[in-house]
Structure formats: C-alpha cells, structure tokens
Write a protein that holds these residues in place. Structure first.
Motif, PDB file in Angstrom:
ATOM      1  N   ILE A 189      -3.699   0.065  -1.113  1.00  0.00           N
ATOM      2  CA  ILE A 189      -2.955   1.303  -0.922  1.00  0.00           C
ATOM      3  C   ILE A 189      -1.922   1.481  -2.029  1.00  0.00           C
ATOM      4  CG2 ILE A 189      -3.251   1.212   1.581  1.00  0.00           C
ATOM      5  CD1 ILE A 189      -0.354   0.312   1.829  1.00  0.00           C
ATOM      6  N   SER A 190      -1.451   2.712  -2.178  1.00  0.00           N
ATOM      7  CA  SER A 190      -0.355   3.021  -3.089  1.00  0.00           C
ATOM      8  C   SER A 190       0.843   3.487  -2.270  1.00  0.00           C
ATOM      9  CB  SER A 190      -0.756   4.126  -4.077  1.00  0.00           C
ATOM     10  OG  SER A 190      -1.869   3.744  -4.851  1.00  0.00           O
ATOM     11  N   VAL A 191       2.020   2.961  -2.612  1.00  0.00           N
ATOM     12  CA  VAL A 191       3.269   3.432  -2.021  1.00  0.00           C
ATOM     13  C   VAL A 191       4.124   3.937  -3.190  1.00  0.00           C
ATOM     14  CG1 VAL A 191       5.334   2.832  -0.704  1.00  0.00           C
ATOM     15  CG2 VAL A 191       3.122   1.804  -0.109  1.00  0.00           C
ATOM     16  N   ASN A 192       4.110   5.248  -3.381  1.00  0.00           N
ATOM     17  CA  ASN A 192       4.785   5.841  -4.542  1.00  0.00           C
ATOM     18  C   ASN A 192       4.305   5.196  -5.843  1.00  0.00           C
ATOM     19  OD1 ASN A 192       6.409   7.526  -2.874  1.00  0.00           O
ATOM     20  ND2 ASN A 192       7.784   5.811  -2.504  1.00  0.00           N
ATOM     21  N   GLU A 219      -7.887   3.071  -0.625  1.00  0.00           N
ATOM     22  CA  GLU A 219      -7.211   4.350  -0.470  1.00  0.00           C
ATOM     23  C   GLU A 219      -6.002   4.459  -1.401  1.00  0.00           C
ATOM     24  OE1 GLU A 219      -4.759   4.538   3.173  1.00  0.00           O
ATOM     25  OE2 GLU A 219      -5.999   2.894   3.923  1.00  0.00           O
ATOM     26  N   GLU A 220      -6.125   3.917  -2.607  1.00  0.00           N
ATOM     27  CA  GLU A 220      -5.038   4.041  -3.580  1.00  0.00           C
ATOM     28  C   GLU A 220      -4.912   5.494  -4.042  1.00  0.00           C
ATOM     29  OE1 GLU A 220      -4.915  -0.396  -5.519  1.00  0.00           O
ATOM     30  OE2 GLU A 220      -6.115   1.113  -6.528  1.00  0.00           O
ATOM     31  N   SER A 221      -3.841   5.792  -4.762  1.00  0.00           N
ATOM     32  CA  SER A 221      -3.601   7.179  -5.157  1.00  0.00           C
ATOM     33  C   SER A 221      -4.657   7.646  -6.154  1.00  0.00           C
ATOM     34  CB  SER A 221      -2.202   7.333  -5.751  1.00  0.00           C
ATOM     35  OG  SER A 221      -2.185   6.933  -7.104  1.00  0.00           O
ATOM     36  N   GLU A 222      -4.746   8.968  -6.309  1.00  0.00           N
ATOM     37  CA  GLU A 222      -5.808   9.555  -7.120  1.00  0.00           C
ATOM     38  C   GLU A 222      -5.626   9.339  -8.613  1.00  0.00           C
ATOM     39  OE1 GLU A 222      -3.806  14.005  -6.953  1.00  0.00           O
ATOM     40  OE2 GLU A 222      -5.582  13.533  -5.780  1.00  0.00           O
ATOM     41  N   THR A 244     -17.668  -1.462   2.927  1.00  0.00           N
ATOM     42  CA  THR A 244     -16.781  -0.959   1.880  1.00  0.00           C
ATOM     43  C   THR A 244     -16.681   0.556   1.993  1.00  0.00           C
ATOM     44  OG1 THR A 244     -17.455  -2.761   0.402  1.00  0.00           O
ATOM     45  CG2 THR A 244     -16.364  -0.866  -0.598  1.00  0.00           C
ATOM     46  N   VAL A 245     -15.459   1.051   2.221  1.00  0.00           N
ATOM     47  CA  VAL A 245     -15.240   2.489   2.344  1.00  0.00           C
ATOM     48  C   VAL A 245     -14.223   2.908   1.287  1.00  0.00           C
ATOM     49  CG1 VAL A 245     -14.549   4.380   3.851  1.00  0.00           C
ATOM     50  CG2 VAL A 245     -15.738   2.394   4.812  1.00  0.00           C
ATOM     51  N   THR A 246     -14.646   3.773   0.375  1.00  0.00           N
ATOM     52  CA  THR A 246     -13.793   4.240  -0.724  1.00  0.00           C
ATOM     53  C   THR A 246     -13.458   5.706  -0.494  1.00  0.00           C
ATOM     54  OG1 THR A 246     -14.988   2.726  -2.196  1.00  0.00           O
ATOM     55  CG2 THR A 246     -13.552   4.376  -3.218  1.00  0.00           C
TER      56      THR A 246
END
Length: 422
Positions: A189-192, A219-222, A244-246
């Motif tokens: 994941i991305s947090v800011n 689910e990292e940022s775009e 694996t779910v992207t």
C-alpha cells in the motif's frame, strides 16, 4: 562501425546507502552481476512487453532510517501483523506476540549467522531486479512454522511506501515444515506515497504434506512501481496456493517460479487484475514439474480499461520423468475500451508422454447483446456492465477464502472504479 556499450545496471543515478541484511559474499556476487548486466529492454524476451526505463531513470534513494506512518494498516484485527515502512520493520505497527510453534522475526533483528543461508538458491546471473534486491535488501520477514503445527491466525505482511522517490528492497523467507499449515496476506500500500519503487522477493519452502496459502493484494498509488517475486519449493504431498489481485500501481510485475520437487503435490495460481488509466501489469509464471503424480491449476483474469496494458506469460514445464501430471492453465481478458491492450502467452513445454495438460487464452469485449438483455430487464447500462464484469472475475475472487481480503477488494473497486461487485 562504432560499437555502443550498454550501460550496466550499476550505473543508475540512485542513492544506495544503508545497512543491508543478506550475507556479504552473496551481496558481492549480486553487485558483480549488476556491474556486468544492463537493464532489460523490449529486446529482452522476458521483458518484451514491459518497459522499465521509468524505473531506471528515476532518482531513487534507499531510506536509511525508519519513518512512522499514521493509521491502522491491517485488514483483520485478529491477524498477526508485521509492517514494513519504506523497507524497514515497524515494531510499533506490528504484533508483539505469536503462537507457540511459530518463529517470526524481522531479518534486521536476526543474528547474521542465521541469515547467512537466505538467498543462496536465488538465480542472479542476468537477473537485474533480483540482484538489486539481493545487494540492497534492508529488511524482510522470516517465518518458520514447526512440523505438524496449524497456525490459526492469518499472518499479514504489510509493505507500506510513503514519501517520494523511495526505493524499498524487502526479502521475505517463509518456511512451512512437514504437515504444517499457515495462511498469509501479503499487501502493498501507499500512505501519502508517490513515484516510489518496491522490489520484493519471497523465498517460500514447503516440507512434506505442508499447506501454505498466500493472498497477495497490490494497491499502491497510481504513480508507484513494484516488482515482486515468489520463489517456491514444494516437497512431497505439499499444497501451495497463491491468489494475486492487482488493483493499482503505475507498473507492476509479478514473477512466480514454482519448483515442484516432490510427488503428489498440488499447486494453485490464481490472479485478477483490474486496470484503468495508463497502468501496466505483467504476470510472469513458471511451474516446473520435476517429478511424477502432481497437479497444477492456473487461472488469471483481467479487466482492462482506459489506456491500460496487461501482460500474461505463463509457462509450465513437465520434465522427462514427470509422468501422470495434470497441468491446466487459463488466461481470460476483457477490454473495456478501444485503447486497452493485452499481450497473452500461455505456454506448455512437455517432455513426458503420460500427462493431461491444457492451456488457453481468450480476449474480447463485453457482449453487447447481453448488455442489451440486462438493460431490457430494468438495469442501467452501468449496472449491466458491472454485473457482467463481476461475473467474469468472480471465479477468481471466490477462490480467496479470507473474508477481510475480499471485503477490501470490493471496497477498492467501489472507491476507484465505482463498481459494486456482489
């Protein structure tokens, strides 16, 4: 004629300072590979449809000191949680205790004598991103499940990126001894976070009759990049499953290599990728059947919208003495726009004669007659298309038994695509 030398991977404009966890001799070999090997291009067969120039040309830096992030990042309050932020273990966000029969420890907290064997079976020659990970891994998780232990709580490995232009190299080692059972959720994941690159390798070893399941949620940022690899070794009667779910990320590459070394093994690889914008997702899988009487099943499905692109390259080897193998491989894709692209290449390489193997690939658009049929029965066009998309990917998502993971997937689909899939 002038010969133009290709730049080696060691010549990138990255800041590569820090404390690294793998043994010095192995790191030295990885650095030699980087000094002799250029970054892959579209002329490199394994990277024919995936351009990594944006990663190569980024001004990335390894973060030398841990940073804190706010918020609750786990999916399940009853899970065992182990969190890494920008490549460093976060004790504050991680579980403090774990069940008997289970050993869990961050690599950065282990004695160097314990970590000396990690990575020694990983092929490095010609492998740029594996070599970068080996040379510059700052942390990772070691999990050892004792023989005959069935670990009830799910183990969540959460990789968080925050800030900008950060390079995170993580190496996880997951071991299930004979007759053990364990379930993982591996989540990125991305947090800011933006324009970051996560490079992660998981070494997974299953003993006799062990069962290990990984639900992998990306689910990292775009604007972020991720290259992820699982190298799996299965012994007799073992059962390995990875789902694996992207759902996000600018460029995501998943490399799965499964070595089936024992008889009567089961191997299940499932994947779903739902893409929009200019995303690029590449799934490369290898299942290597070395001995007889085993089964593998592979099901990947993609829904691709906007100008997004996807790649699927799955290869199944059946060695000469690996008789009575059942191996099935399927890749299906739906293109929701005229600009969406898929490159699909399922492959079988068989040297045994008493086998049941099949592979297939389908690509198309939603059936407009079916959309019209649903609209004639009162559904809006958007609802009709969502229903058909949901039906298309549901046979992959229903293989995920962890309810907290499926709930998160549905939440992201609602947030990012305004889809409600029941």
């Amino acid at each position: 004629m002038q010969i133009i030398e290709k730049e080696s991977a060691a010549s990138v404009n990255w800041q590569l300072n820090g404390s690294f966890v793998l043994n010095p001799e192995l790191r030295r070999k990885a650095l030699e590979v980087l000094d002799q090997t250029p970054f892959p291009t579209t002329k490199t067969e394994a990277w024919k449809y995936t351009r990594v120039a944006k990663i190569k040309n980024s001004s990335l830096a390894i973060q030398e000191n841990p940073v804190a992030v706010d918020g609750h990042v786990a999916l399940d309050e009853n899970s065992l949680r182990y969190v890494f932020v920008n490549g460093h273990f976060s004790a504050d966000l991680s579980s403090k205790t774990y069940p008997e029969g289970l050993k869990i420890e961050a690599l950065s907290q282990m004695d160097p004598q314990e970590t000396v064997i990690f990575g020694t079976d990983i092929p490095l020659e010609g492998e740029v991103f594996s070599s970068i990970n080996t040379a510059y891994a700052t942390d990772g998780l070691y999990v050892h499940v004792s023989a005959k232990m069935q670990i009830e709580p799910t183990i969540e490995i959460i990789q968080v990126n925050t800030g900008t232009n950060v390079l995170s190299n993580l190496r996880h080692v997951l071991v299930g001894e004979a007759f053990s059972e364990v379930r993982f959720v591996q989540r990125s994941i991305s947090v800011n976070g933006s324009e970051n690159f996560t490079n992660v390798i998981s070494e997974i070893r299953l003993g006799k009759n062990a069962k290990l399941t990984v639900d992998k949620l990306q689910e990292e940022s775009e604007s972020c990049f991720q290259i992820s690899g699982e190298l799996v070794s299965q012994q007799q009667d073992s059962n390995f499953t990875i789902n694996t779910v992207t759902l996000n990320g600018a460029l995501v590459r998943n490399n799965l290599t499964i070595e089936v070394d024992g008889q009567n093994c089961e191997t299940h690889l499932n994947g779903a990728y739902i893409l929009n914008g200019t995303q690029h997702v590449d799934n490369h899988t290898i299942v290597d059947h070395k001995v007889a009487n085993c089964e593998s099943n592979e099901l990947y499905k993609g829904v691709i919208d906007g100008k997004a692109t996807a790649v699927f390259n799955g290869k199944v080897y059946v060695r000469k003495d690996a008789q009575k193998i059942n191996a099935f491989q399927s890749n299906g894709n739906v293109l929701l726009s005229d600009d969406a692209t898929i490159n699909s290449k399922p492959e079988l390489e068989i040297y045994a004669d008493d086998v049941k193997c099949s592979h297939g690939s389908t690509t198309g658009q939603l059936d407009e007659d079916a959309v019209f049929y649903l609209r004639a029965r009162g559904l809006s066009e958007a609802s009709a298309r969502q229903l058909m998309v949901g039906a298309f990917v549901e046979d992959v998502l229903q293989k995920i038994e962890n309810e907290s993971v499926t709930n998160r997937i549905h939440s992201i689909l609602k947030e990012r695509f305004n889809w409600v899939i029941e």
